[in-house]
Design a protein around this motif. Structure first.
Motif, short mmCIF file in Angstrom:
data_model
loop_
_atom_site.label_atom_id
_atom_site.label_comp_id
_atom_site.label_asym_id
_atom_site.label_seq_id
_atom_site.Cartn_x
_atom_site.Cartn_y
_atom_site.Cartn_z
N ARG A 5 0.82 -1.21 0.00
CA ARG A 5 0.00 0.00 0.00
C ARG A 5 0.86 1.27 0.00
N ASP A 6 2.07 1.18 0.58
CA ASP A 6 2.95 2.35 0.60
C ASP A 6 3.76 2.48 -0.69
N GLY A 7 3.55 1.58 -1.65
CA GLY A 7 4.24 1.66 -2.93
C GLY A 7 5.52 0.86 -3.00
N ASP A 8 5.99 0.33 -1.86
CA ASP A 8 7.22 -0.46 -1.85
C ASP A 8 6.97 -1.82 -2.50
N PRO A 9 8.00 -2.40 -3.10
CA PRO A 9 7.83 -3.73 -3.68
C PRO A 9 7.57 -4.78 -2.59
N VAL A 10 6.91 -5.84 -2.97
CA VAL A 10 6.68 -6.97 -2.08
C VAL A 10 7.95 -7.83 -2.12
N ASP A 11 8.50 -8.13 -0.94
CA ASP A 11 9.68 -8.99 -0.85
C ASP A 11 9.23 -10.44 -0.73
N ILE A 12 9.65 -11.25 -1.69
CA ILE A 12 9.29 -12.66 -1.71
C ILE A 12 10.58 -13.48 -1.63
N LEU A 13 10.60 -14.44 -0.71
CA LEU A 13 11.73 -15.36 -0.63
C LEU A 13 11.31 -16.67 -1.28
N LEU A 14 12.01 -17.04 -2.34
CA LEU A 14 11.79 -18.31 -3.02
C LEU A 14 12.88 -19.27 -2.57
N VAL A 15 12.47 -20.36 -1.93
CA VAL A 15 13.42 -21.37 -1.47
C VAL A 15 13.25 -22.57 -2.40
N GLU A 16 14.17 -22.69 -3.35
CA GLU A 16 14.03 -23.66 -4.44
C GLU A 16 15.40 -24.09 -4.92
N ASP A 17 15.64 -25.40 -4.99
CA ASP A 17 16.95 -25.88 -5.43
C ASP A 17 17.02 -26.20 -6.92
N ASN A 18 15.90 -26.14 -7.62
CA ASN A 18 15.89 -26.43 -9.05
C ASN A 18 16.03 -25.12 -9.83
N PRO A 19 17.17 -24.90 -10.52
CA PRO A 19 17.37 -23.64 -11.25
C PRO A 19 16.31 -23.39 -12.32
N GLY A 20 15.79 -24.44 -12.95
CA GLY A 20 14.73 -24.27 -13.95
C GLY A 20 13.46 -23.72 -13.34
N ASP A 21 13.10 -24.20 -12.14
CA ASP A 21 11.91 -23.70 -11.47
C ASP A 21 12.10 -22.26 -11.00
N VAL A 22 13.32 -21.92 -10.60
CA VAL A 22 13.61 -20.53 -10.22
C VAL A 22 13.42 -19.63 -11.43
N ARG A 23 13.95 -20.05 -12.57
CA ARG A 23 13.83 -19.26 -13.81
C ARG A 23 12.36 -19.09 -14.21
N PRO A 63 11.20 -11.02 4.41
CA PRO A 63 10.25 -11.24 3.32
C PRO A 63 8.81 -11.04 3.76
N ASP A 64 7.99 -10.62 2.83
CA ASP A 64 6.55 -10.49 3.06
C ASP A 64 5.86 -11.83 2.86
N LEU A 65 6.53 -12.72 2.12
CA LEU A 65 5.94 -13.99 1.74
C LEU A 65 7.07 -14.96 1.40
N ILE A 66 6.88 -16.25 1.74
CA ILE A 66 7.88 -17.27 1.44
C ILE A 66 7.24 -18.33 0.56
#
Length: 150
Positions: A5-23, A63-66
């Motif tokens: 709501r304040d305009g800042d980006p949402v910080d998301i932590l992605l915990v993933e060991d597969n580089p293809g899924d990260v991409r 993070p705002d979300l994991i």
């Protein structure tokens, strides 16, 4: 663009060991025009370091979300989930399990550890992108995320 709501980006932590899924996850978020900072780590130990701002992650944001895979090296995803949900400073961060496991035991154990949602990753890349877009629509459009503690 979806943002706080304040305009800042949402910080998301992605915990993933597969580089293809990260991409694929990064591409899906980019296509959805989500104003976010997607941080990724590839094992459970690094996830805990990120969340506790230790070592290489001393300057990591809260993070705002994991988004959490279960099958991780070093520290298993269920152990990461338990650590997050048992920590007074972290427990309000929504954790969405995003994994290839469809095992009933994994689903049950994840909810016992207080995951906020459990999503199964499809094998097909296009379907995977659709899952990420559904996640985005729900978690970043409809749901009000908890405020960041001061």
């Amino acid at each position: 663009m979806i943002e706080h709501r304040d305009g800042d980006p949402v910080d998301i932590l992605l915990v993933e060991d597969n580089p293809g899924d990260v991409r694929l996850t990064r591409e899906a978020f980019a296509e959805a025009h989500i104003n976010n900072d997607l941080h990724d780590v590839n094992d459970g130990e690094a996830a805990l370091d990120f969340l506790h701002q230790r070592g290489d992650h001393a300057d990591a944001p809260r993070p705002d979300l994991i988004l959490l895979d279960l099958n991780l090296p070093k520290v298993d995803g269920l152990d990461v989930l338990e650590a997050v949900k048992s920590d007074d400073d972290l427990r309000t961060i929504p954790v969405v399990v995003l994994t290839s496991s469809e095992a009933e035991e994994d689903v049950a154990r994840s909810y016992e550890q207080h995951t906020n949602a459990y999503l199964t990753k499809p094998i097909d890349p296009n379907e995977f992108v659709d899952v990420i877009r559904s996640f985005e629509r729900f978690w970043l459009t409809l749901v009000e995320l908890p405020p960041t503690p001061e």
